[in-house]
Design an enzyme around this catalytic site. Structure first.
Site, PDB file in Angstrom:
ATOM      1  N   HIS A 172       0.876  -1.177   0.000  1.00 40.28           N
ATOM      2  CA  HIS A 172       0.000   0.000   0.000  1.00 40.28           C
ATOM      3  C   HIS A 172       0.910   1.223   0.000  1.00 40.28           C
ATOM      4  CE1 HIS A 172      -2.509  -2.964   2.259  1.00 40.28           C
ATOM      5  NE2 HIS A 172      -3.537  -2.365   1.719  1.00 40.28           N
ATOM      6  N   ASP A 226       2.060   2.015   3.443  1.00 44.13           N
ATOM      7  CA  ASP A 226       2.990   1.070   4.102  1.00 44.13           C
ATOM      8  C   ASP A 226       4.411   1.543   3.880  1.00 44.13           C
ATOM      9  OD1 ASP A 226       0.819  -0.677   4.238  1.00 44.13           O
ATOM     10  OD2 ASP A 226       1.501  -1.880   2.529  1.00 44.13           O
ATOM     11  N   GLU A 259     -10.716  -6.901  -4.979  1.00 40.89           N
ATOM     12  CA  GLU A 259     -10.552  -7.981  -3.995  1.00 40.89           C
ATOM     13  C   GLU A 259     -11.803  -8.066  -3.127  1.00 40.89           C
ATOM     14  OE1 GLU A 259      -6.785  -7.906  -1.863  1.00 40.89           O
ATOM     15  OE2 GLU A 259      -7.766  -8.749  -0.095  1.00 40.89           O
ATOM     16  N   GLU A 302      -9.079 -13.661  -2.062  1.00 37.74           N
ATOM     17  CA  GLU A 302      -8.354 -13.978  -0.820  1.00 37.74           C
ATOM     18  C   GLU A 302      -9.079 -15.106  -0.092  1.00 37.74           C
ATOM     19  OE1 GLU A 302      -6.656 -10.814   1.410  1.00 37.74           O
ATOM     20  OE2 GLU A 302      -7.078 -11.766   3.332  1.00 37.74           O
ATOM     21  N   HIS A 327     -11.096 -14.280   3.004  1.00 39.04           N
ATOM     22  CA  HIS A 327     -12.279 -13.465   2.689  1.00 39.04           C
ATOM     23  C   HIS A 327     -13.409 -14.353   2.165  1.00 39.04           C
ATOM     24  CE1 HIS A 327      -9.706  -9.568   1.997  1.00 39.04           C
ATOM     25  NE2 HIS A 327      -9.580 -10.077   3.219  1.00 39.04           N
TER      26      HIS A 327
HETATM   27  C1  XUL Z   1      -7.672  -6.715   3.975  1.00 38.51           C
HETATM   28  C2  XUL Z   1      -6.831  -7.111   2.825  1.00 38.51           C
HETATM   29  C3  XUL Z   1      -5.986  -6.038   2.254  1.00 38.51           C
HETATM   30  C4  XUL Z   1      -5.863  -6.043   0.779  1.00 38.51           C
HETATM   31  C5  XUL Z   1      -5.063  -4.885   0.241  1.00 38.51           C
HETATM   32  O1  XUL Z   1      -8.424  -7.743   4.512  1.00 38.51           O
HETATM   33  O2  XUL Z   1      -6.828  -8.249   2.419  1.00 38.51           O
HETATM   34  O3  XUL Z   1      -4.747  -6.133   2.859  1.00 38.51           O
HETATM   35  O4  XUL Z   1      -5.276  -7.219   0.320  1.00 38.51           O
HETATM   36  O5  XUL Z   1      -5.581  -3.661   0.618  1.00 38.51           O
HETATM   37 CO    CO Z   2      -5.846  -9.189   0.813  1.00 42.20          CO
END
Ligand code: XUL
Ligand code: CO
Length: 439
Positions: free
Chosen positions: A102, A105, A233, A269, A272
């Site tokens: 990011h 970061d 995402e 992810e 997620h």
């Molecule tokens: C949050 C997440 C983030 C994204 C990038 O749950 O997965 O870190 O991957 O913003």
């Molecule tokens: Co992520």
């Protein structure tokens, strides 16, 4: 100029399954060819900057525990520049070809946007040097649109138009920086794009704003000639109660509704997907079926905890199932296996970062080999093909090719009397084959 913060850790090499060396790969052999491609090119490992170098390992009950000897704790450009050198030392030792970051970061936020952008440029200069030294590049960049209090009501979906404008400026710069660093992609994770109460929310207007934001991003991408892939995402909740990018199906619907599907693929992810009540395989299949499978944030949740624990993936059933879908769909083009994962709060030493990544890389290498063995064996594929064979000829073929109407089917069934008998789904038999091929 490489730093020496991991000096007791050798460059991690492949030693094979019999090795007892914790600082060696047992399965990840980068140059080994699987299905005609090197493991390195199949897996495209990426290390995240945020969990690995920024996360203090705090939880809601206690402060951070991470011991990071290179970090002086200051929010300065100098400290951030040093951190880049350390990050690349670890990337190199692990033999990862990619990383993800990011904007916030890598460089500290200042009190004005202009100064914040300058800070970012000063750190990006060092990132470029390290990239040139090592050949390691961003899998994707992104912007942090969720940590600062200005984003309390969201960014692109904020009720405050000025906040939308600020977020747009931030993303513009983050895309430019990712482009400058030769990133293979750029990710939009909808940090606080969602709501906590419908009583104060105009959902339709917020989603329209989000679509406008994405269109502007796509226009800017074109304008600056950035060729990297855009990803969305999905995540169902956290930090908001209901995130707009709930899961793969919801994201694809949003992209279609607003004519954005041509600009985006999905970054799925694992943790997620499970938070959304799916398996990760489910969301990967949904994405692949829409031609939108782009990249993977490789982590896992905890079966006993219902939140985003972002653990390192070590379960070889999980990695084998993921790799099976990837192989089936032709593998990554621009994406990769991005370890969006953090060590546990109790694993606070720098060495734990090494164990975590070595374990994750080995688990995926093993998953790749199992998936390739399942495909070479062919029994699972054959079973599925046979299961649908009634669609390959006769009435099935007629229906699939659009040559049958309801009236035709009524006539067919009245003549036939009753359908041909069903066959068992044989789930347990198939699970046994899967187990047989876990090597
Ligand atoms: C949050 C997440 C983030 C994204 C990038 O749950 O997965 O870190 O991957 O913003
Ligand atoms: Co992520």
């Amino acid at each position: 100029m490489a730093t020496q913060y991991f000096k007791n850790i050798p460059k991690i090499q492949y030693e094979g399954p019999d090795s007892k060396n914790p600082f060696a790969f047992k399965y990840y052999n980068p140059d080994e060819i699987v299905e005609g491609k090197s493991m390195r090119d199949h897996l495209r490992f990426s290390i995240v900057y945020w969990h690995t170098f920024i996360n203090p390992l705090a939880d809601p009950f206690g402060m951070g525990t991470a011991v990071r000897p290179w970090d002086d704790g200051s929010n300065t450009v100098k400290n951030a520049q040093k951190r880049v050198r350390v990050a690349f030392e670890l990337f190199e030792k692990l033999g990862a070809d990619f990383y993800a970051f990011h904007d916030r970061d890598v460089a500290p936020e200042a009190s004005t946007l202009a100064q914040t952008n300058k800070n970012l440029d000063s750190v990006v200069k060092v990132m470029k040097e390290e990239q040139e030294r090592t050949g390691i590049k961003p899998l994707w960049g992104t912007a942090c649109l969720f940590a600062h209090p200005r984003y309390v009501h969201g960014a692109a979906t904020s009720c405050n138009a000025d906040v939308f404008a600020y977020a747009a400026a931030q993303v513009k710069k983050a895309i430019e920086v990712t482009h400058e660093l030769g990133g293979a992609g750029y990710t939009f994770w909808g940090g606080r794009e969602g709501y906590t109460s419908l009583l104060n929310t105009d959902m339709k207007r917020e989603q329209e704003h989000m679509a406008r934001f994405m269109h502007m991003a796509a226009e800017h991408k074109k304008k600056i000639g950035f060729k990297g892939q855009f990803y969305i995402e999905p995540k169902p909740k956290e930090p908001t109660k209901h995130q707009y990018d709930f899961d793969a199906a919801t994201c694809i619907n949003f992209l279609r509704e607003f004519d954005l599907l041509k600009h985006f693929k999905l970054n799925i992810e694992a943790n997620h997907a499970t938070l959304a009540g799916h398996t990760v395989e489910h969301d990967l299949e949904v994405s692949a079926n829409a031609g939108a499978l782009g990249s993977i944030d490789a982590n896992t949740g905890d079966t006993l905890l219902g939140w985003d624990t972002d653990q390192f993936p070590t379960d070889i059933y999980l990695t084998a199932k993921i790799m099976l879908i990837l192989l089936k769909t032709g593998g990554f083009k621009t994406g990769g296996l991005n370890f969006d994962a953090k060590v546990r709060r109790e694993s606070y030493e720098p060495t734990d970062l090494v164990h975590a990544h070595v374990g994750g890389m080995d688990a995926f290498a093993r998953g790749l080999k199992i998936a390739a063995a399942i495909r070479a064996d062919g029994r699972l594929d054959k079973f599925v093909k046979d299961r649908y064979s009634s669609w390959d000829s006769g009435i099935g073929e007629k229906i699939e090719s659009g040559k049958a109407s309801f009236a035709d089917l009524e006539k067919y069934m009245i003549k036939k009397g009753k359908p041909s008998p069903n066959k068992s789904g044989r789930q347990e038999y198939l699970e046994n084959i899967f187990n047989e091929l876990i090597i």
